[in-house]
Design a protein around this motif. Structure first.
Motif, PDB file in Angstrom:
ATOM      1  N   LEU A  23      49.054  30.378  15.095  1.00  0.00           N
ATOM      2  CA  LEU A  23      48.546  31.517  15.473  1.00  0.00           C
ATOM      3  C   LEU A  23      47.548  31.755  16.307  1.00  0.00           C
ATOM      4  CD1 LEU A  23      49.215  33.196  11.956  1.00  0.00           C
ATOM      5  CD2 LEU A  23      50.821  33.431  13.974  1.00  0.00           C
ATOM      6  N   PHE A  24      47.651  32.453  17.627  1.00  0.00           N
ATOM      7  CA  PHE A  24      46.368  32.522  18.649  1.00  0.00           C
ATOM      8  C   PHE A  24      45.733  33.628  17.927  1.00  0.00           C
ATOM      9  CE2 PHE A  24      44.295  34.319  22.231  1.00  0.00           C
ATOM     10  CZ  PHE A  24      43.868  32.913  22.782  1.00  0.00           C
ATOM     11  N   GLU A  25      44.119  33.516  17.751  1.00  0.00           N
ATOM     12  CA  GLU A  25      43.349  34.642  17.395  1.00  0.00           C
ATOM     13  C   GLU A  25      43.898  34.828  15.533  1.00  0.00           C
ATOM     14  OE1 GLU A  25      43.054  37.814  19.698  1.00  0.00           O
ATOM     15  OE2 GLU A  25      41.723  36.797  20.906  1.00  0.00           O
ATOM     16  N   ASN A  79      31.461  31.860  31.437  1.00  0.00           N
ATOM     17  CA  ASN A  79      31.792  32.996  31.805  1.00  0.00           C
ATOM     18  C   ASN A  79      32.347  33.836  30.524  1.00  0.00           C
ATOM     19  OD1 ASN A  79      31.748  32.788  34.660  1.00  0.00           O
ATOM     20  ND2 ASN A  79      33.091  31.013  34.269  1.00  0.00           N
ATOM     21  N   HIS A  80      32.445  33.441  29.334  1.00  0.00           N
ATOM     22  CA  HIS A  80      32.920  34.095  28.328  1.00  0.00           C
ATOM     23  C   HIS A  80      32.678  33.242  26.982  1.00  0.00           C
ATOM     24  CE1 HIS A  80      35.616  36.363  25.734  1.00  0.00           C
ATOM     25  NE2 HIS A  80      36.913  35.881  25.962  1.00  0.00           N
ATOM     26  N   VAL A  81      32.017  33.918  25.977  1.00  0.00           N
ATOM     27  CA  VAL A  81      31.931  33.228  24.814  1.00  0.00           C
ATOM     28  C   VAL A  81      32.752  33.285  23.713  1.00  0.00           C
ATOM     29  CG1 VAL A  81      29.448  33.995  25.408  1.00  0.00           C
ATOM     30  CG2 VAL A  81      30.582  35.251  23.479  1.00  0.00           C
ATOM     31  N   GLU A  82      33.873  33.898  23.781  1.00  0.00           N
ATOM     32  CA  GLU A  82      34.853  33.720  22.513  1.00  0.00           C
ATOM     33  C   GLU A  82      35.081  32.370  22.218  1.00  0.00           C
ATOM     34  OE1 GLU A  82      38.592  36.090  23.025  1.00  0.00           O
ATOM     35  OE2 GLU A  82      38.815  35.789  20.909  1.00  0.00           O
ATOM     36  N   PRO A  83      35.081  32.194  20.742  1.00  0.00           N
ATOM     37  CA  PRO A  83      34.870  30.675  20.402  1.00  0.00           C
ATOM     38  C   PRO A  83      36.067  29.781  20.810  1.00  0.00           C
ATOM     39  CG  PRO A  83      34.207  32.180  18.581  1.00  0.00           C
ATOM     40  CD  PRO A  83      34.796  33.133  19.639  1.00  0.00           C
ATOM     41  N   ASP A  84      37.256  30.390  21.333  1.00  0.00           N
ATOM     42  CA  ASP A  84      38.234  29.410  22.006  1.00  0.00           C
ATOM     43  C   ASP A  84      37.868  28.717  23.248  1.00  0.00           C
ATOM     44  OD1 ASP A  84      38.343  31.874  22.839  1.00  0.00           O
ATOM     45  OD2 ASP A  84      40.586  31.781  23.621  1.00  0.00           O
ATOM     46  N   HIS A  85      36.488  29.394  23.869  1.00  0.00           N
ATOM     47  CA  HIS A  85      36.095  28.559  24.864  1.00  0.00           C
ATOM     48  C   HIS A  85      34.626  28.298  24.698  1.00  0.00           C
ATOM     49  CE1 HIS A  85      39.646  30.419  26.703  1.00  0.00           C
ATOM     50  NE2 HIS A  85      39.251  31.436  26.440  1.00  0.00           N
ATOM     51  N   ALA A  86      33.795  28.851  23.604  1.00  0.00           N
ATOM     52  CA  ALA A  86      32.420  28.347  23.542  1.00  0.00           C
ATOM     53  C   ALA A  86      32.051  27.471  22.523  1.00  0.00           C
ATOM     54  CB  ALA A  86      31.507  29.735  23.829  1.00  0.00           C
ATOM     55  N   VAL A 147      36.856  42.632  29.791  1.00  0.00           N
ATOM     56  CA  VAL A 147      37.915  41.450  30.209  1.00  0.00           C
ATOM     57  C   VAL A 147      37.680  39.944  29.554  1.00  0.00           C
ATOM     58  CG1 VAL A 147      39.369  40.653  32.108  1.00  0.00           C
ATOM     59  CG2 VAL A 147      37.997  42.870  32.208  1.00  0.00           C
ATOM     60  N   HIS A 148      37.744  39.947  28.267  1.00  0.00           N
ATOM     61  CA  HIS A 148      38.159  40.663  27.368  1.00  0.00           C
ATOM     62  C   HIS A 148      37.235  41.185  26.309  1.00  0.00           C
ATOM     63  CE1 HIS A 148      39.871  38.450  23.499  1.00  0.00           C
ATOM     64  NE2 HIS A 148      40.040  39.861  23.264  1.00  0.00           N
ATOM     65  N   TRP A 149      35.892  40.745  26.176  1.00  0.00           N
ATOM     66  CA  TRP A 149      34.714  40.871  25.471  1.00  0.00           C
ATOM     67  C   TRP A 149      33.754  41.560  26.407  1.00  0.00           C
ATOM     68  CZ3 TRP A 149      33.391  36.872  21.087  1.00  0.00           C
ATOM     69  CH2 TRP A 149      34.298  36.938  20.097  1.00  0.00           C
ATOM     70  N   ALA A 166      37.892  33.590  33.973  1.00  0.00           N
ATOM     71  CA  ALA A 166      37.582  33.796  32.508  1.00  0.00           C
ATOM     72  C   ALA A 166      38.979  34.200  31.856  1.00  0.00           C
ATOM     73  CB  ALA A 166      36.615  34.996  32.248  1.00  0.00           C
ATOM     74  N   ASP A 167      39.217  35.255  31.271  1.00  0.00           N
ATOM     75  CA  ASP A 167      40.503  35.189  30.414  1.00  0.00           C
ATOM     76  C   ASP A 167      41.403  35.923  31.408  1.00  0.00           C
ATOM     77  OD1 ASP A 167      40.124  34.506  27.770  1.00  0.00           O
ATOM     78  OD2 ASP A 167      39.573  35.955  26.931  1.00  0.00           O
ATOM     79  N   ALA A 168      41.114  36.620  32.410  1.00  0.00           N
ATOM     80  CA  ALA A 168      41.956  37.064  33.200  1.00  0.00           C
ATOM     81  C   ALA A 168      42.741  36.024  34.009  1.00  0.00           C
ATOM     82  CB  ALA A 168      41.123  37.967  34.429  1.00  0.00           C
ATOM     83  N   ARG A 196      52.818  38.257  27.535  1.00  0.00           N
ATOM     84  CA  ARG A 196      52.487  38.515  25.944  1.00  0.00           C
ATOM     85  C   ARG A 196      51.152  38.347  25.812  1.00  0.00           C
ATOM     86  NH1 ARG A 196      53.228  35.833  21.094  1.00  0.00           N
ATOM     87  NH2 ARG A 196      53.601  33.936  21.845  1.00  0.00           N
ATOM     88  N   TYR A 197      50.479  37.288  26.568  1.00  0.00           N
ATOM     89  CA  TYR A 197      49.031  37.033  26.412  1.00  0.00           C
ATOM     90  C   TYR A 197      48.220  38.295  27.127  1.00  0.00           C
ATOM     91  CZ  TYR A 197      44.451  35.355  27.744  1.00  0.00           C
ATOM     92  OH  TYR A 197      43.025  35.164  27.806  1.00  0.00           O
ATOM     93  N   TYR A 198      48.549  38.611  28.359  1.00  0.00           N
ATOM     94  CA  TYR A 198      47.688  39.663  28.675  1.00  0.00           C
ATOM     95  C   TYR A 198      47.702  41.019  27.834  1.00  0.00           C
ATOM     96  CZ  TYR A 198      46.324  43.835  31.665  1.00  0.00           C
ATOM     97  OH  TYR A 198      45.560  44.817  31.854  1.00  0.00           O
ATOM     98  N   LEU A 227      40.936  30.656  32.083  1.00  0.00           N
ATOM     99  CA  LEU A 227      40.488  29.803  30.815  1.00  0.00           C
ATOM    100  C   LEU A 227      41.828  29.354  30.052  1.00  0.00           C
ATOM    101  CD1 LEU A 227      37.130  31.835  29.687  1.00  0.00           C
ATOM    102  CD2 LEU A 227      37.318  29.513  30.587  1.00  0.00           C
ATOM    103  N   HIS A 228      43.001  29.892  30.280  1.00  0.00           N
ATOM    104  CA  HIS A 228      44.077  29.609  29.645  1.00  0.00           C
ATOM    105  C   HIS A 228      45.373  29.656  30.873  1.00  0.00           C
ATOM    106  CE1 HIS A 228      42.701  30.321  25.633  1.00  0.00           C
ATOM    107  NE2 HIS A 228      42.206  31.515  26.019  1.00  0.00           N
ATOM    108  N   GLY A 229      46.279  28.402  30.668  1.00  0.00           N
ATOM    109  CA  GLY A 229      47.446  28.640  31.627  1.00  0.00           C
ATOM    110  C   GLY A 229      47.102  28.001  32.757  1.00  0.00           C
TER     111      GLY A 229
HETATM  112 FE1  FEO Z   1      38.745  36.072  25.034  1.00  0.00          FE
HETATM  113 FE2  FEO Z   1      40.556  32.967  25.423  1.00  0.00          FE
HETATM  114  O1  FEO Z   1      39.170  34.382  24.876  1.00  0.00           O
END
Ligand code: FEO
Length: 401
Positions: A23-25, A79-86, A147-149, A166-168, A196-198, A227-229
């Motif tokens: 489960l993502f997030e 670029n983005h601190v959400e824990p899946d990246h930081a 985009v997104h935090w 980043a997440d874009a 579905r991600y976006y 940052l993904h894909g």
């Molecule tokens: Fe908003 Fe993949 O983190």
């Protein structure tokens, strides 16, 4: 053992794939994994763009070490601190304590909130339009709030047109050896996951995504490194056009999504008969979903794709059937708008779901509700067929305009 890919002559993908996360997030199902992308630039200075989720930390560190090949790590751009990246930041700091972090002031606050006690001399804060030269490459920074935090930014290599977005332009799904979008049949294999991600992750922030697209339109972008894909190096207009549709809430296609909430199969049967009647009228771009057995992230994703929506729900505890209510709440939360809707309600003694679903839809922006709704008493009866025909006629006429 390291596992890296070359993006350009001196830029490497040093990310990793996660096939174990279900489960993502902790909310969105993953059936084909996800990648956490990080990029390492070897210039006169070495520059790492973002880290990776702790779950893949070992692979990620092996990749960074292999590409550095004993050189020091000079800079880390966050670029983005959400824990899946930081969340691998601490590991980077332990191994390369002299590294200088380049990020936004808001990111520094959030990183400290997440437990990284950064000292002032470890960080260079950057703001809109700031640049840093690392030798041959000059990187320009642009803020991308929500985009997104709120702390998010993107980095643009003015030397060769690489956008670290980043997440874009990200997507669910693991890369599994390939890296570039042109190494896949993206439309067939990836588009549904990208949508579905976006829509579920960033969909709420359409205006902010449009601001970022406006900034991006002034740049000579040759590569998009999310940052993904997959990384984009060809047909950039394809994915940018998708983002234009999604961020403006314009449907990609004329088509009808029929979502039903049924306890004993009677509302389901009505939805199926309506779908048949639509096909009789030449409307075959339809999708039929049971709201109880379809994860809401898939419903949201398809709703960003199709122009028309039929909601058919039983009445439950004098309200909307809970999974349908959840779908409507998610639509509202994600700012979904500009759809044409039709309502079917069912109730054995006090049908109320239609009026309540209407209230939910009227609380969203630019939603059109056709008059040709239907109230069922427990099941579809012969006297309802003319109403169902009228509904199918109205939907077909609307789709064909
Ligand atoms: Fe908003 Fe993949 O983190």
């Amino acid at each position: 053992m390291y596992n890296v890919r070359k993006v350009t002559d001196d830029l490497y993908w040093v990310g990793a794939n996660d096939h174990r996360l279900s489960l993502f997030e902790n909310i969105h199902p993953l059936y084909h994994g996800v990648s956490y992308n990080s990029y390492l630039l070897l210039d006169e200075k070495t520059v790492l763009f973002d880290t990776a989720d702790w779950a893949v930390g070992r692979q990620f560190i092996e990749n960074v070490k292999a590409v550095l090949d004993s050189r020091p790590l000079d800079y880390l751009v966050i670029n983005h601190v959400e824990p899946d990246h930081a969340s691998s930041l601490e590991e980077i700091l332990l191994r390369w304590p002299q590294v200088k972090i380049i990020t936004t002031p808001k990111a520094v606050i959030l990183l400290r909130q997440f437990g990284f006690p950064l000292e002032a001399d470890q960080v260079e804060e950057v703001r809109e339009g700031d640049t840093r030269c690392f030798g041959k490459h000059t990187i320009a920074f642009a803020m991308a709030p929500m985009v997104h935090w709120p702390e998010a930014m993107v980095s643009f290599d003015t030397t060769n047109g690489v956008l670290f977005s980043a997440d874009a332009f990200g997507s669910f799904r693991a890369l599994d050896g390939k890296l570039f979008a042109d190494e896949f049949d993206f439309d067939r294999e990836w588009l549904n996951d990208a949508r579905r991600y976006y829509t579920n992750i960033v969909g709420k922030y359409g205006p902010q995504v449009q601001s970022l697209l406006k900034k991006a339109s002034k740049l000579d972008i040759q590569y998009i490194c999310p940052l993904h894909g997959p990384v984009w190096r060809k047909d950039l207009d394809y994915i940018i056009d998708k983002y234009v549709h999604w961020s403006t809430y314009e449907p990609e296609e004329k088509g009808v999504m029929i979502v039903y909430a049924s306890m004993y199969g009677n509302t389901e049967q009505t939805a199926e008969i309506l779908t048949s009647k639509l096909a009789d009228r030449g409307v075959t771009n339809t999708r039929l979903y049971d709201v109880s057995s379809t994860h809401v992230s898939y419903l949201i994703s398809d709703l960003f794709k199709y122009s028309h929506l039929v909601l058919a729900s039983v009445t439950y505890n004098l309200g909307i059937f809970p999974p349908m209510h959840n779908f409507l709440a998610d639509m509202k939360a994600l700012n979904l708008q500009k759809r044409t809707c039709v309502l079917v309600e069912n109730g054995s003694w006090a049908p109320r779901s239609g009026g309540l679903m209407r209230e939910c839809l009227e609380g969203m922006k630019n939603m059109t509700i056709l008059d040709e709704g239907l109230t069922l008493s427990s099941s579809l009866h012969s006297q309802n067929h003319s109403d169902l025909d009228a509904m199918a006629d109205a939907i077909a006429a609307s789709v064909n305009t």
